[in-house]
Design a protein around this motif. Structure first.
Motif, PDB file in Angstrom:
ATOM      1  N   ASN C   3       0.808  -1.214   0.000  1.00 37.01           N
ATOM      2  CA  ASN C   3       0.000   0.000   0.000  1.00 37.01           C
ATOM      3  C   ASN C   3       0.844   1.267   0.000  1.00 37.01           C
ATOM      4  O   ASN C   3       0.484   2.256  -0.625  1.00 37.01           O
ATOM      5  CB  ASN C   3      -0.917   0.005   1.229  1.00 37.01           C
ATOM      6  N   TYR C 270      -6.057   4.999  -2.374  1.00 39.68           N
ATOM      7  CA  TYR C 270      -5.466   4.863  -1.050  1.00 39.68           C
ATOM      8  C   TYR C 270      -5.937   5.933  -0.077  1.00 39.68           C
ATOM      9  O   TYR C 270      -5.312   6.156   0.951  1.00 39.68           O
ATOM     10  CB  TYR C 270      -3.938   4.864  -1.195  1.00 39.68           C
ATOM     11  N   SER C 273      -8.305   4.182   3.059  1.00 34.96           N
ATOM     12  CA  SER C 273      -7.514   3.473   4.050  1.00 34.96           C
ATOM     13  C   SER C 273      -6.489   4.377   4.733  1.00 34.96           C
ATOM     14  O   SER C 273      -5.836   3.958   5.681  1.00 34.96           O
ATOM     15  CB  SER C 273      -6.793   2.306   3.375  1.00 34.96           C
TER      16      SER C 273
ATOM     17  N   SER D 268      -8.025  -1.485  -0.163  1.00 35.96           N
ATOM     18  CA  SER D 268      -7.323  -0.306  -0.639  1.00 35.96           C
ATOM     19  C   SER D 268      -6.871  -0.572  -2.070  1.00 35.96           C
ATOM     20  O   SER D 268      -6.833  -1.712  -2.513  1.00 35.96           O
ATOM     21  CB  SER D 268      -6.112  -0.106   0.272  1.00 35.96           C
TER      22      SER D 268
END
Lengths: 324, 324, 324, 324
Positions: C3, C270, C273, D268
């Motif tokens: 991520n 993103y 999150s 995500s």
């Protein structure tokens, strides 16, 4: 009476013989609904009439107390809406009287018998769930905001009128309680109550309640030793999940599938809220000569917790802007 | 009777005088519940007794038909569970008889009076919602799977026993129907029914129903001319959203905030399912000398749609694996 | 890195100059994704290269610690995924080093910056919500089940790897913590952790977490002094309700209407999150010469709580059948 | 580009070599994000550079059309965001060109590859679901409200910009379409579009869409021949139920238990929305020399439906108060 009377009318082995109310007019109105013409304003007269085997009480707790004693003295079984009385001392007297009589007694803690709670308890009791590790009950409420009945404080009134439900459920889920701690915060007339329990079986549990919330709800969540979780929301949505997972139709991604139960969209009547179940079970207990699970004696741990909580209040004023 | 009898017992201005059933034992049981000892096995005898002002019927439709005619002939008001009869011809006869008598008539279409449906209708009727543009009703069901009563087909039985609810709601929401089309697919004993309506006011609507589903539900969704949407799910969750948005507390991101309504977690009794509302309204109509909105005459468009649908069946067998 | 790297690639004012990994192959792979061909296996070489202004670290905490010290010694800003180090002592050393340098430091606590958490914090901060009275965070998790990194116990590993998020959120919501208590139960390799906080502003809060659950979630619920409640579920559903109510379109039954927010069905990337938000904010802080809110210093109360929790463990074995 | 570019950066077997935009500044900005310094303002120059194997286009459809033809003429693979062009005639030209070249082509219909849609399709394809009987897609949207690109009407713009998604999903679920009917209602600049499909396999399906709604969503519901239902809501909640039922842990009341799937709270990136999946699959197709499922040829049935719908518009004005 809005729920108890119609629920009672649906109990198979009970017949409503007479209605008693200090107001004859109110009594007559209820009697009409109940399909009887026997009306009393004096409860002693009713109890002495020999016409009844049991009384179902929905009065202030001091009246519950007086009528219950009089009824048991005459061998009349007693079911009282919660709370059956104000103090632990009164409860002890009620239990004594029950012990001396052969009467079945019961307290109206309908959530014990509410369909979604019964479902949750089935899950918790199932072997796959594993031993109970911890539960949390959230019981937001928005009243009472002032003392009622003969209770001396808003807090005790709230505990007797509302929190008695969540405390009872906590003790029902956890079993023998070996330790309880509580914290009460009073912000003007608004209360926030937190109780923490530890049980003999090893489980722990909490209740978060108070009259500071904008609505009523009763949410339960329990964790089992086998990585299992069951949660009930709004007395409507029950979800269950454990580590073994359960992908639907044997498909992939088991970790993200849960099981969900909810009542029928057409769910009607007094079963989901527990009013029917508690009364049916009470009259079954009479018929079979058994004890009713939520009887006067069973209330003792609940009153002990209520006493504990009333001792832990702490008044505070919050700054206008904590988040300024 | 599981819902109608207890609901009836709670109607303020109705008194249950007597119970009639071809089985004396069943009649006696219901009478006990209802708090009366007047029991009949012959409905003509009951109607002739002069004891009653109205009858509430929960029988097979052919019995509804016979009793309703006999009752109206004697000036007795009639409320019949759905369906009141099997054919449009019978319905016409019932309407004729009602016109000739001064009787109030009613059909038990409880969802009209169910609390969540009433809420949805309030939303649709509000000025901010704007004129209704389109609605969709999904009414999954899982029975009947075989012909019942005197209906000649599973399809007609299903329409009379189940789809009558969603068709009635469609006509209630849309108003004067100027065009309806339907498609029925029969896969073995499983039916899928789609109906499309066009209404005089300009709105359109659809019903998707059938006995092919694994459960019962009744979902409604409506779109208004001002970019507004209301949706009801499981007779429980109602959500509303329009283009103006409504960010909570005046915060940002209005587009993503919706309003949601659901019944109280403690919602109990017969209001949410509509059984209480329909009966209360029926007895109020008698008291006030008004018509009941879901009376025999009001059923005519619904039966017209049922006739239309029965004409559009198409049997098919699906290949074992479409997705093979 | 799954991520952080793609999120970093989207940060406006950051350019990925080089990638460093003890495995040259892994470094090269990440560099390809990042669109650079500068690859290092020795972090000191990278730090000494003069090519970079900041490092973003996603390593075991002992590596975070070593690299962070080396970076700050060279005036290179440091952002480290959580946890930045194992012990409070190491954290103190990191803070000292940060104080001596002019470096901006940051720890990757993405949930602080997750869109639904930001929404919740807006609600809690709004005047209509009133001062915060109490919050509850539930943070179920299912790992780690064994010690990892140089942490000596599964508990400390769990706290550093998982609970650091919920503890951080608790301290963020509550402000200055004046008292914390915790209880840890260990059933085989499964942990249940409860922490109770009291804050200077008067609010209280709890965290329920552990690796005993079958899934990961992060649920937040907060109560305000004006009978207001906000709740976040699955980082997806946010509901808000207060005593003033908000019936939709000005209709009746205000008490039962709530406001609900959820991300767009198409929510991508993103932001939800928090990975993008934290990195963007970190590089903005560098550009503006400001501190980053979740910097090394800001972690001190969190590590204090982690130390407290590690001291409160209690191992137990549950009977096979509590509910037998 | 907000989603496609970052998703593209995560595709394993694709490298972003250069960026082309009529605005050099915009191109440079995107190039910086993409980690390249090759910038073009003239797409022919880029295509002739010999530097690239494939282009990913996110432009107005007329530009998609021109660039795609130029690219295929040079043997460069083409992925174009939807819509690839305005008219069916243009699509035919694109397909011809693709046939003549050896190029892989693709259209950005991300929902095909969105995780929750993939899950739903797995359910529908599973033997226990049975052959597909019927599906319903609801695709509320709130734009465009005016013609865009070279499309001559708001309706065609809406169909190309939005409804292309739901029509594509309908054809994907149903297979070979043997009949389609549509109804369009225009209320000022607001459109409501209904399409009904019949498929060779025997299944039927509907799409309800339009720009009249206050928000965007994409809801899918499918019914299988074995009394099975799967429903997807908000690209988030997937529920499955069939007649066999699945009471959790083998408990009672199987009829009321369902299975529910939703993404991780921490979900995500670009997988859930399908942007990553479509691009990864496109570049895999190039690598393997296969066709991409959503290629130019595969769009033909979708454009046929779009043409059908544009022919069925009916403008109306709704009375101010249907419900007066």
């Amino acid at each position: 009476m809005a729920n108890l009377l119609p629920a009672l009318m649906q109990v198979g082995n009970a017949e409503i013989v007479a209605v008693c109310d200090a107001s004859r007019e109110r009594a007559a109105r209820a009697a009409r609904v109940a399909g009887t013409d026997r009306v009393y304003v004096d409860y002693l007269e009713l109890l002495d009439s020999g016409e009844i085997d049991a009384v179902v009480l929905a009065c202030p707790p001091s009246v519950h107390y007086d009528v219950a004693l009089a009824a048991m003295a005459r061998g009349v079984h007693v079911f009282a809406e919660k709370p059956p009385c104000i103090t632990s001392g009164q409860l002890a007297t009620l239990i004594d009287a029950a012990n001396k009589s052969a009467c079945v007694t019961g307290v109206g803690l309908n959530f014990r018998f509410a369909t979604p709670v019964l479902r949750l308890r089935e899950v918790v009791a199932s072997p796959r769930f594993g031993p109970l590790v911890h539960f949390e009950i959230r019981h937001p409420a928005n009243k009472p905001k002032a003392p009622m009945w003969e209770a001396d404080t808003t807090l005790r009134s709230f505990l007797l009128a509302q929190a008695i439900h969540s405390i009872d459920l906590a003790l029902l889920l956890g079993g023998e309680c070996v330790e309880a701690e509580s914290e009460v915060r009073a912000i003007d007339d608004s209360l926030l109550v937190r109780i923490h329990f530890r049980f003999e079986g090893g489980a722990s549990g909490t209740v978060l309640t108070g009259n500071i919330f904008p609505y009523f709800d009763l949410e339960l969540m329990a964790v089992g030793a086998r990585s299992s979780v069951v949660a009930l929301d709004k007395m409507w949505n029950l979800t269950v999940k454990d580590a073994e997972g359960d992908a639907v139709f044997g498909l992939a991604d088991a970790k993200r599938w849960r099981s969900e139960w909810h009542p029928s969209p057409l769910d009607s009547g007094y079963a989901r809220s527990g009013y029917l179940g508690e009364l049916q079970r009470f009259f079954d207990a009479i018929e079979r000569g058994e004890a009713f699970p939520a009887d006067f004696r069973a209330m003792q741990p609940t009153y002990r917790v209520i006493d504990l909580v009333t001792a832990s209040v702490r008044t505070q004023s919050l700054p206008e802007a904590v988040h300024g």
